[in-house]
Motif scaffolding. Structure first.
Motif, short mmCIF file in Angstrom:
data_model
loop_
_atom_site.label_atom_id
_atom_site.label_comp_id
_atom_site.label_asym_id
_atom_site.label_seq_id
_atom_site.Cartn_x
_atom_site.Cartn_y
_atom_site.Cartn_z
N GLY A 48 0.82 -1.20 0.00
CA GLY A 48 0.00 0.00 0.00
C GLY A 48 0.86 1.25 0.00
O GLY A 48 2.07 1.19 0.21
N THR A 49 0.21 2.40 -0.24
CA THR A 49 0.94 3.67 -0.31
C THR A 49 0.17 4.77 0.41
O THR A 49 -1.05 4.68 0.62
CB THR A 49 1.18 4.12 -1.76
OG1 THR A 49 -0.08 4.52 -2.34
CG2 THR A 49 1.81 3.02 -2.60
N VAL A 50 0.92 5.81 0.74
CA VAL A 50 0.33 7.10 1.15
C VAL A 50 0.55 8.04 -0.02
O VAL A 50 1.70 8.31 -0.41
CB VAL A 50 0.97 7.65 2.43
CG1 VAL A 50 0.37 9.01 2.78
CG2 VAL A 50 0.78 6.66 3.58
N LEU A 51 -0.52 8.52 -0.59
CA LEU A 51 -0.49 9.40 -1.76
C LEU A 51 -0.45 10.85 -1.29
O LEU A 51 -1.33 11.28 -0.54
CB LEU A 51 -1.73 9.12 -2.63
CG LEU A 51 -1.98 10.01 -3.84
CD1 LEU A 51 -0.80 9.99 -4.80
CD2 LEU A 51 -3.26 9.55 -4.56
N VAL A 52 0.55 11.60 -1.74
CA VAL A 52 0.82 12.94 -1.21
C VAL A 52 0.61 14.00 -2.29
O VAL A 52 0.99 13.81 -3.45
CB VAL A 52 2.27 13.02 -0.67
CG1 VAL A 52 2.57 14.42 -0.12
CG2 VAL A 52 2.48 11.97 0.41
N GLN A 53 0.03 15.12 -1.89
CA GLN A 53 -0.20 16.23 -2.82
C GLN A 53 1.09 16.71 -3.44
O GLN A 53 2.16 16.61 -2.85
CB GLN A 53 -0.90 17.38 -2.09
CG GLN A 53 -0.12 18.05 -0.98
CD GLN A 53 0.87 19.13 -1.43
OE1 GLN A 53 1.99 19.17 -0.94
NE2 GLN A 53 0.47 19.98 -2.35
N ALA A 54 0.97 17.27 -4.66
CA ALA A 54 2.13 17.86 -5.34
C ALA A 54 1.78 19.22 -5.92
O ALA A 54 2.59 19.81 -6.63
CB ALA A 54 2.61 16.93 -6.45
#
Length: 277
Positions: A48-54
């Motif tokens: 799984g991942t933590v999706l971070v704003q860009a």
């Protein structure tokens, strides 16, 4: 072991939205979406991942949430909200979503990161976010770590996450960075991401092995219980096909116990972002 990549991004590339992507970053000037990342996650046995704003945009956050609903491996999102807005409470309510577990702002890109970190409206916004037990991620470079220390000391009601080792000055060496970072490490609510090191500017002749002392210093001052692996995909692609953040971190942590590795590669992310196994 539950393996979580605590820091990755997606975007549909447009120059006006992602102005930080320069002409020297051609590999990033394209749409980078879940199916591009999936084979890499499978190759590294990442669950799984933590999706971070860009992008500093609530509309990007809403798009990330929509994308995550259709992406089985995204377990949490760190989005963006205008922390200085007088209507912050309403904006937080409008963005509320089961996957939204944190917020971040690209403080490093501000004209004056020092002023931003000290802004009374921003600090009031952070207090409001922390009252909701929402993570805030600190994105600064080594130039503003002392101000980040003061900021973190004001906001200890919930987890703060330092992105990318605090973006150290690699020309000064790991011992110098350790002195800079020690005050942050002394605060138990601050967690550090083992991410982004591959793409920091390196002095001529610096090899991958020369980056390992930064991991050693992080382990010594934070301990395995407050470190999280993050790939920083797709930004990590700027390092080239022969430099892999998964492999680098694995080399740096190979001598750790099974429990310590489990914490860094997933357990700590599960705690900080309240992920389900």
């Amino acid at each position: 072991m539950m393996r979580i990549d605590s820091h990755q991004h997606f975007w549909r590339y447009t120059p006006q939205d992602y102005r930080w992507i320069s002409d020297e970053m051609a590999v990033l000037k394209q749409n980078l979406l879940p199916e591009t990342l999936r084979p890499t996650l499978q190759r590294h046995d990442t669950h799984g991942t933590v999706l971070v704003q860009a992008c500093s945009s609530a509309s990007e956050t809403r798009w990330l949430l929509e994308l995550a609903e259709k992406t089985d491996f995204v377990r949490a999102i760190t989005g963006w909200v205008d922390l200085s807005s007088p209507a912050l409470a309403a904006e937080l309510e409008a963005l509320a979503h089961p996957l939204l577990r944190g917020f971040r702002h690209q403080v490093q890109d501000e004209a004056s990161p020092t002023q931003w970190l000290a802004d009374p409206a921003i600090n009031a916004g952070i207090r409001q976010v922390q009252r909701q037990e929402t993570v805030y991620e600190i994105l600064v470079t080594h130039r503003h770590l002392s101000e980040a220390v003061q900021f973190a000391a004001r906001h200890d009601a919930h987890f703060l996450v330092l992105d990318h080792f605090g973006k150290p000055d690699l020309s000064r060496g790991a011992a110098y960075w350790a002195k800079q970072i020690a005050p942050l490490a002394g605060m138990q609510h601050v967690v550090c991401k083992l991410s982004g090191l591959l793409t920091e500017p390196r002095p001529a002749g610096m090899t991958l092995n020369d980056l390992l002392p930064y991991f050693d210093a992080a382990l010594e001052i934070f301990g395995a219980g407050r470190l999280m692996f993050g790939s920083d995909w797709p930004v990590c692609l700027l390092a080239g096909e022969h430099e892999d953040p998964w492999d680098l971190c694995q080399q740096a942590t190979a001598a750790l116990s099974t429990d310590e590795q489990a914490a860094i590669y997933g357990g700590n992310a599960c705690t900080v972002y309240r992920l389900q196994p």
